[in-house]
Design a protein around this motif. Structure first.
Motif, PDB file in Angstrom:
ATOM      1  N   THR A 290       0.827  -1.198   0.000  1.00  0.00           N
ATOM      2  CA  THR A 290       0.000   0.000   0.000  1.00  0.00           C
ATOM      3  C   THR A 290       0.870   1.260   0.000  1.00  0.00           C
ATOM      4  O   THR A 290       2.067   1.206   0.286  1.00  0.00           O
ATOM      5  CB  THR A 290      -0.938   0.025   1.218  1.00  0.00           C
ATOM      6  OG1 THR A 290      -0.143  -0.056   2.407  1.00  0.00           O
ATOM      7  CG2 THR A 290      -1.917  -1.136   1.179  1.00  0.00           C
ATOM      8  N   SER A 291       0.256   2.385  -0.316  1.00  0.00           N
ATOM      9  CA  SER A 291       0.994   3.656  -0.387  1.00  0.00           C
ATOM     10  C   SER A 291       0.044   4.813  -0.109  1.00  0.00           C
ATOM     11  O   SER A 291      -1.171   4.676  -0.276  1.00  0.00           O
ATOM     12  CB  SER A 291       1.637   3.826  -1.765  1.00  0.00           C
ATOM     13  OG  SER A 291       0.648   3.808  -2.796  1.00  0.00           O
ATOM     14  N   PRO A 292       0.581   5.972   0.303  1.00  0.00           N
ATOM     15  CA  PRO A 292      -0.271   7.150   0.504  1.00  0.00           C
ATOM     16  C   PRO A 292      -0.765   7.707  -0.827  1.00  0.00           C
ATOM     17  O   PRO A 292      -0.223   7.401  -1.894  1.00  0.00           O
ATOM     18  CB  PRO A 292       0.675   8.148   1.198  1.00  0.00           C
ATOM     19  CG  PRO A 292       1.835   7.331   1.686  1.00  0.00           C
ATOM     20  CD  PRO A 292       1.968   6.202   0.739  1.00  0.00           C
ATOM     21  N   LEU A 293      -1.785   8.548  -0.766  1.00  0.00           N
ATOM     22  CA  LEU A 293      -2.280   9.232  -1.959  1.00  0.00           C
ATOM     23  C   LEU A 293      -1.193  10.102  -2.569  1.00  0.00           C
ATOM     24  O   LEU A 293      -0.307  10.605  -1.874  1.00  0.00           O
ATOM     25  CB  LEU A 293      -3.489  10.102  -1.599  1.00  0.00           C
ATOM     26  CG  LEU A 293      -4.730   9.356  -1.096  1.00  0.00           C
ATOM     27  CD1 LEU A 293      -5.787  10.358  -0.663  1.00  0.00           C
ATOM     28  CD2 LEU A 293      -5.280   8.430  -2.173  1.00  0.00           C
ATOM     29  N   PHE A 294      -1.297  10.325  -3.885  1.00  0.00           N
ATOM     30  CA  PHE A 294      -0.226  11.032  -4.601  1.00  0.00           C
ATOM     31  C   PHE A 294      -0.013  12.452  -4.101  1.00  0.00           C
ATOM     32  O   PHE A 294       1.095  12.981  -4.171  1.00  0.00           O
ATOM     33  CB  PHE A 294      -0.526  11.039  -6.110  1.00  0.00           C
ATOM     34  CG  PHE A 294      -1.439  12.140  -6.571  1.00  0.00           C
ATOM     35  CD1 PHE A 294      -0.926  13.307  -7.114  1.00  0.00           C
ATOM     36  CD2 PHE A 294      -2.818  12.025  -6.473  1.00  0.00           C
ATOM     37  CE1 PHE A 294      -1.759  14.322  -7.544  1.00  0.00           C
ATOM     38  CE2 PHE A 294      -3.663  13.039  -6.903  1.00  0.00           C
ATOM     39  CZ  PHE A 294      -3.132  14.189  -7.445  1.00  0.00           C
ATOM     40  N   ASP A 295      -1.054  13.091  -3.548  1.00  0.00           N
ATOM     41  CA  ASP A 295      -0.912  14.493  -3.155  1.00  0.00           C
ATOM     42  C   ASP A 295      -0.508  14.671  -1.695  1.00  0.00           C
ATOM     43  O   ASP A 295      -0.391  15.795  -1.217  1.00  0.00           O
ATOM     44  CB  ASP A 295      -2.199  15.276  -3.440  1.00  0.00           C
ATOM     45  CG  ASP A 295      -3.427  14.674  -2.774  1.00  0.00           C
ATOM     46  OD1 ASP A 295      -3.340  13.541  -2.266  1.00  0.00           O
ATOM     47  OD2 ASP A 295      -4.478  15.338  -2.755  1.00  0.00           O
ATOM     48  N   VAL A 296      -0.287  13.557  -0.969  1.00  0.00           N
ATOM     49  CA  VAL A 296       0.165  13.691   0.414  1.00  0.00           C
ATOM     50  C   VAL A 296       1.462  12.935   0.682  1.00  0.00           C
ATOM     51  O   VAL A 296       2.086  13.122   1.723  1.00  0.00           O
ATOM     52  CB  VAL A 296      -0.904  13.216   1.433  1.00  0.00           C
ATOM     53  CG1 VAL A 296      -2.135  14.084   1.356  1.00  0.00           C
ATOM     54  CG2 VAL A 296      -1.259  11.749   1.228  1.00  0.00           C
ATOM     55  N   VAL A 297       1.895  12.077  -0.249  1.00  0.00           N
ATOM     56  CA  VAL A 297       3.108  11.313  -0.027  1.00  0.00           C
ATOM     57  C   VAL A 297       4.324  12.241  -0.096  1.00  0.00           C
ATOM     58  O   VAL A 297       4.441  13.079  -0.986  1.00  0.00           O
ATOM     59  CB  VAL A 297       3.234  10.162  -1.054  1.00  0.00           C
ATOM     60  CG1 VAL A 297       3.303  10.688  -2.474  1.00  0.00           C
ATOM     61  CG2 VAL A 297       4.433   9.287  -0.751  1.00  0.00           C
TER      62      VAL A 297
ATOM     63  N   ASP B 184      -1.503   1.636   8.510  1.00  0.00           N
ATOM     64  CA  ASP B 184      -0.872   2.403   7.443  1.00  0.00           C
ATOM     65  C   ASP B 184       0.119   3.430   7.988  1.00  0.00           C
ATOM     66  O   ASP B 184       0.401   3.491   9.182  1.00  0.00           O
ATOM     67  CB  ASP B 184      -1.930   3.061   6.551  1.00  0.00           C
ATOM     68  CG  ASP B 184      -2.784   4.108   7.265  1.00  0.00           C
ATOM     69  OD1 ASP B 184      -2.262   4.770   8.185  1.00  0.00           O
ATOM     70  OD2 ASP B 184      -3.962   4.274   6.913  1.00  0.00           O
ATOM     71  N   TYR B 185       0.632   4.269   7.073  1.00  0.00           N
ATOM     72  CA  TYR B 185       1.676   5.237   7.398  1.00  0.00           C
ATOM     73  C   TYR B 185       1.216   6.287   8.406  1.00  0.00           C
ATOM     74  O   TYR B 185       2.036   6.963   9.030  1.00  0.00           O
ATOM     75  CB  TYR B 185       2.146   5.927   6.108  1.00  0.00           C
ATOM     76  CG  TYR B 185       1.124   6.893   5.533  1.00  0.00           C
ATOM     77  CD1 TYR B 185       1.282   8.267   5.656  1.00  0.00           C
ATOM     78  CD2 TYR B 185      -0.012   6.418   4.881  1.00  0.00           C
ATOM     79  CE1 TYR B 185       0.344   9.151   5.149  1.00  0.00           C
ATOM     80  CE2 TYR B 185      -0.953   7.297   4.368  1.00  0.00           C
ATOM     81  CZ  TYR B 185      -0.768   8.652   4.500  1.00  0.00           C
ATOM     82  OH  TYR B 185      -1.705   9.526   4.002  1.00  0.00           O
ATOM     83  N   GLN B 186      -0.094   6.461   8.573  1.00  0.00           N
ATOM     84  CA  GLN B 186      -0.634   7.437   9.514  1.00  0.00           C
ATOM     85  C   GLN B 186      -0.827   6.838  10.904  1.00  0.00           C
ATOM     86  O   GLN B 186      -1.263   7.538  11.819  1.00  0.00           O
ATOM     87  CB  GLN B 186      -2.003   7.945   9.032  1.00  0.00           C
ATOM     88  CG  GLN B 186      -2.031   8.453   7.601  1.00  0.00           C
ATOM     89  CD  GLN B 186      -3.431   8.488   7.011  1.00  0.00           C
ATOM     90  OE1 GLN B 186      -4.036   9.534   6.895  1.00  0.00           O
ATOM     91  NE2 GLN B 186      -3.966   7.334   6.635  1.00  0.00           N
TER      92      GLN B 186
ATOM     93  N   LYS C 297      -6.591   9.986   5.630  1.00  0.00           N
ATOM     94  CA  LYS C 297      -6.581   9.801   4.193  1.00  0.00           C
ATOM     95  C   LYS C 297      -6.775   8.314   3.873  1.00  0.00           C
ATOM     96  O   LYS C 297      -6.322   7.444   4.617  1.00  0.00           O
ATOM     97  CB  LYS C 297      -5.254  10.269   3.588  1.00  0.00           C
ATOM     98  CG  LYS C 297      -5.047  11.771   3.665  1.00  0.00           C
ATOM     99  CD  LYS C 297      -5.967  12.506   2.715  1.00  0.00           C
ATOM    100  CE  LYS C 297      -5.682  13.994   2.670  1.00  0.00           C
ATOM    101  NZ  LYS C 297      -6.541  14.713   1.730  1.00  0.00           N
ATOM    102  N   THR C 298      -7.467   8.046   2.772  1.00  0.00           N
ATOM    103  CA  THR C 298      -7.533   6.670   2.300  1.00  0.00           C
ATOM    104  C   THR C 298      -6.160   6.278   1.758  1.00  0.00           C
ATOM    105  O   THR C 298      -5.325   7.141   1.467  1.00  0.00           O
ATOM    106  CB  THR C 298      -8.582   6.511   1.191  1.00  0.00           C
ATOM    107  OG1 THR C 298      -8.250   7.388   0.107  1.00  0.00           O
ATOM    108  CG2 THR C 298      -9.970   6.856   1.700  1.00  0.00           C
ATOM    109  N   ILE C 299      -5.927   4.989   1.629  1.00  0.00           N
ATOM    110  CA  ILE C 299      -4.646   4.544   1.100  1.00  0.00           C
ATOM    111  C   ILE C 299      -4.836   3.860  -0.246  1.00  0.00           C
ATOM    112  O   ILE C 299      -5.938   3.432  -0.593  1.00  0.00           O
ATOM    113  CB  ILE C 299      -3.917   3.595   2.079  1.00  0.00           C
ATOM    114  CG1 ILE C 299      -4.772   2.362   2.387  1.00  0.00           C
ATOM    115  CG2 ILE C 299      -3.541   4.327   3.355  1.00  0.00           C
ATOM    116  CD1 ILE C 299      -4.015   1.279   3.136  1.00  0.00           C
ATOM    117  N   CYS C 300      -3.761   3.781  -1.014  1.00  0.00           N
ATOM    118  CA  CYS C 300      -3.769   3.113  -2.308  1.00  0.00           C
ATOM    119  C   CYS C 300      -3.237   1.691  -2.151  1.00  0.00           C
ATOM    120  O   CYS C 300      -2.379   1.436  -1.305  1.00  0.00           O
ATOM    121  CB  CYS C 300      -2.872   3.849  -3.305  1.00  0.00           C
ATOM    122  SG  CYS C 300      -3.201   5.600  -3.473  1.00  0.00           S
ATOM    123  N   GLY C 301      -3.721   0.794  -2.985  1.00  0.00           N
ATOM    124  CA  GLY C 301      -3.147  -0.538  -3.033  1.00  0.00           C
ATOM    125  C   GLY C 301      -4.072  -1.658  -2.610  1.00  0.00           C
ATOM    126  O   GLY C 301      -3.814  -2.821  -2.928  1.00  0.00           O
TER     127      GLY C 301
END
Length: 432
Positions: free
Chosen positions: A24-31, A173-175, A409-413
């Motif tokens: 998984t990864s953060p959204l493109f505008d917050v990573v 997640d990262y948060q 934030k929602t996460i990707c992946g």
């Protein structure tokens, strides 16, 4: 009003799902740049699709997507479903555990003037263009935008609560947020979700650039298709929907940090005093506390000195932007009009992409940037309330850019959704 559909999601194959946290990864505008570099080291992390790099990032993502499909790195779920997504989290200084409940589906990419999907923020054009290119090359939604529907009776939550008891994924997640994903395959339940949303408008909470990318892509394909029916896959967009009436829907403030201004500190403060009561404060780390619950109040950290700003009520009527009263009453409108336009001379349109202006969610980071010399000043603001978001959306107006930060934030992946015709569930077959 809003037409939604279940999706046949593409997900990492079963063997990889045991280590989903690494994919998984953060959204493109917050990573952050540092996060990106760490995630890029994993050749199958979702960031390679959501925030591709290279000279032609969209082409790079498209090639990688085809490779992942061919090798079985990701596979398409055999049945359509509504994907239930819960996020369990805590806020600093608060022991309560919140749970934001929602579900992921396809939604028709409605034009703004149709009055079905309502926005509340401005977008930055360059970011929209990047999203259009990525969608055009991959035909894949790599991350869900966040939409809000209003249901005071909470009729869908019982189905979601039941589904979440049998999760597909549980991860942190990262948060520091615990993310849980489940899926509903029952046709009757899915049909109920579709029927509930048929009578609802949707407010776009987060992901304005990604949604606008889908909207512009849809317009492009419509123009190229003389036989357009409205049921084609390109008409739809991936969205995570949550209920505005839930107490676990949190909006955090987004502060403004400015690298430099063409005024001395004394000149800047003197100009501010024409519109604000300016009160010096001893401790910069209390600026976010001294403005809590106060309308049109801001913290200012300028060259190492702290101040509380409070707008003089008698000057509020000077706001002459062509926006409804609901927007004029917002703290951020007051800040952008009086501080940026009147004091600093930066016009409304120029503010949208002004060099050296950044949007920072972390209060401590604002203070640190000024202390380190990376920035001249930070403007600290209160959060926007859900009621204010509703009022602005229903007025047909929009807030200044980066007005809201819906947390978490929602996460990707967890999943990806295709808009290729042979991989898409149409409205004709959604509940068969």
């Amino acid at each position: 009003m809003a037409e939604i559909l279940p999706i046949k999601a593409w997900r990492y194959k079963e063997e990889l799902s045991q280590s989903i946290e690494e994919l998984t990864s953060p959204l493109f505008d917050v990573v952050s740049a540092k996060q990106r570099e760490a995630l890029y080291q994993n050749p199958i992390n979702s960031i390679h699709l959501s925030v591709p790099r290279g000279d032609k990032p969209a082409d790079t993502a498209a090639d990688m997507l085809q490779e992942w499909k061919a090798t079985g790195t990701i596979v398409q779920d055999p049945l359509p479903g509504i994907y239930v997504y819960y996020q369990y989290f805590r806020l600093p200084g608060n022991e309560r555990e919140y749970c934001r409940k929602g579900f992921i589906c396809h939604i028709k990419a409605y034009d703004w003037n149709e009055g079905v999907l309502l926005r509340h923020e401005n977008t930055i054009p360059s970011a929209v263009n990047d999203r259009i290119d990525l969608l055009d090359k991959t035909l894949m939604n790599t991350s869900a935008t966040h939409g809000l529907y209003t249901d005071p009776d909470f009729v869908l939550e019982r189905y979601m609560d039941e589904s979440i008891q049998s999760p597909l994924y549980v991860t942190e997640d990262y948060q520091g947020v615990r993310d849980v994903l489940a899926v509903i395959h029952d046709h009757d339940v899915i049909r109920h979700f579709l029927e509930v949303l048929e009578s609802r408008q949707v407010l776009l909470a987060d992901g304005h650039h990604r949604y606008e990318g889908s909207l512009e892509y849809r317009k492009k394909r419509m123009a190229d298709n003389p036989n357009h029916t409205g049921k084609e896959a390109y008409n739809y967009h991936l969205m995570y929907l949550t209920n505005t009436e839930a107490d676990d829907l949190r909006i955090l403030p987004t502060h403004r940090v400015l690298e430099n201004i063409d005024l001395s500190d004394e000149e800047f403060l003197e100009r501010l005093r024409a519109y604000f009561v300016v009160t010096p404060k001893e401790d910069a780390y209390e600026l976010n506390e001294v403005i809590v619950g106060k309308n049109w109040a801001f913290g200012l950290y300028l060259s190492g000195n702290a101040y509380k700003l409070r707008l003089k009520p008698e000057v509020h009527h000077l706001i002459d932007w062509p926006v409804p009263q609901e927007v004029k009453d917002l703290d951020l409108t007051v800040m952008h009009f009086f501080v940026f336009e009147k004091v600093l001379g930066i016009g409304r349109e120029a503010q949208r992409d002004y060099p050296g202006l950044s949007y920072v969610r972390n209060f401590t980071a604002c203070v640190s940037q000024v202390d380190s010399g990376k920035a001249r000043l930070a403007l600290i603001t209160n959060e926007v309330s859900m009621e204010q978001v509703k009022r602005v959306c229903y007025s047909g107006a929009i807030m200044p850019q980066k007005s809201t930060f819906f947390y978490p934030k929602t996460i990707c992946g967890f999943l990806f959704s295709s808009i290729k015709e042979n991989e898409f569930i149409s409205s004709d077959t959604a509940c068969l």
